[in-house]
Scaffold this motif. Structure first.
Motif, mmCIF file in Angstrom:
data_model
loop_
_atom_site.group_PDB
_atom_site.id
_atom_site.type_symbol
_atom_site.label_atom_id
_atom_site.label_comp_id
_atom_site.label_asym_id
_atom_site.label_seq_id
_atom_site.Cartn_x
_atom_site.Cartn_y
_atom_site.Cartn_z
ATOM 1 N N TYR A 1 -9.315 -53.671 -43.701
ATOM 2 C CA TYR A 1 -8.525 -52.723 -44.493
ATOM 3 C C TYR A 1 -7.147 -53.310 -44.818
ATOM 4 O O TYR A 1 -6.682 -53.227 -45.956
ATOM 5 C CB TYR A 1 -8.396 -51.388 -43.744
ATOM 6 N N LEU A 2 -6.487 -53.910 -43.823
ATOM 7 C CA LEU A 2 -5.172 -54.514 -44.072
ATOM 8 C C LEU A 2 -5.273 -55.649 -45.084
ATOM 9 O O LEU A 2 -4.429 -55.764 -45.977
ATOM 10 C CB LEU A 2 -4.560 -55.031 -42.772
ATOM 11 N N LYS A 3 -6.286 -56.476 -44.962
ATOM 12 C CA LYS A 3 -6.455 -57.589 -45.901
ATOM 13 C C LYS A 3 -6.727 -57.077 -47.315
ATOM 14 O O LYS A 3 -6.228 -57.634 -48.290
ATOM 15 C CB LYS A 3 -7.564 -58.522 -45.422
ATOM 16 N N GLN A 4 -7.495 -56.007 -47.438
ATOM 17 C CA GLN A 4 -7.735 -55.398 -48.750
ATOM 18 C C GLN A 4 -6.446 -54.812 -49.322
ATOM 19 O O GLN A 4 -6.190 -54.896 -50.523
ATOM 20 C CB GLN A 4 -8.803 -54.309 -48.643
ATOM 21 N N THR A 5 -5.623 -54.230 -48.465
ATOM 22 C CA THR A 5 -4.331 -53.694 -48.890
ATOM 23 C C THR A 5 -3.466 -54.808 -49.459
ATOM 24 O O THR A 5 -2.863 -54.660 -50.527
ATOM 25 C CB THR A 5 -3.617 -53.010 -47.707
ATOM 26 N N ILE A 6 -3.415 -55.930 -48.778
ATOM 27 C CA ILE A 6 -2.631 -57.076 -49.242
ATOM 28 C C ILE A 6 -3.132 -57.545 -50.600
ATOM 29 O O ILE A 6 -2.332 -57.864 -51.489
ATOM 30 C CB ILE A 6 -2.650 -58.207 -48.193
#
Length: 133
Positions: free
Chosen positions: A9-14
């Protein structure tokens, strides 16, 4: 939610901010299905950099046991840093706090969300470009 799902999820946010990102280096350390650490650096098109770390434990919700989001301009001067190091006991939101422009300027803060941090950086960069800096 498992720790791997949270890190994805964090990587997708970035990835939603690639229009202002020039380089990113991210590493994860999964300790168990529910605990781990993510850290990295994100360089932006204006030469500024965000260094971040999150130590996470997932129960019924995501708990950030430790975090720091340090954003600085190209010359190394601090723009802001959110962290929960327990060294500003006089701040109402202890241990959460935000350093703004210097380590001495400490403000109250809630536990930040990476998406909001990236939006704050996007606004900062956009404002600089509008003002011709």
């Amino acid at each position: 939610m498992l720790i791997d799902d949270y890190f994805k999820y964090l990587k997708q946010t970035i990835q939603k901010f690639t229009h202002i990102i020039s380089l990113q280096e991210i590493s994860t350390d999964i300790r168990s299905d529910l605990t781990g650490k993510i850290k990295g650096s994100i360089s932006f098109m204006d030469g500024s950099i965000l260094y971040f770390i999150e130590v996470i434990k997932i129960n019924s919700e995501v708990s950030k046991l430790k975090y720091s989001y340090h954003y600085q301009i190209k010359d190394g001067n601090l723009v802001f840093r959110y962290d929960n190091a327990p060294h500003h006991k006089d701040v109402k939101s202890f241990p959460q706090h935000k350093h703004f422009s210097s380590d001495d300027n400490v403000l109250i803060s809630s536990v930040p969300i990476l998406k909001n941090i990236l939006s704050e950086i996007e606004n900062y960069i956009t404002s600089k470009l509008r003002n011709g800096r």
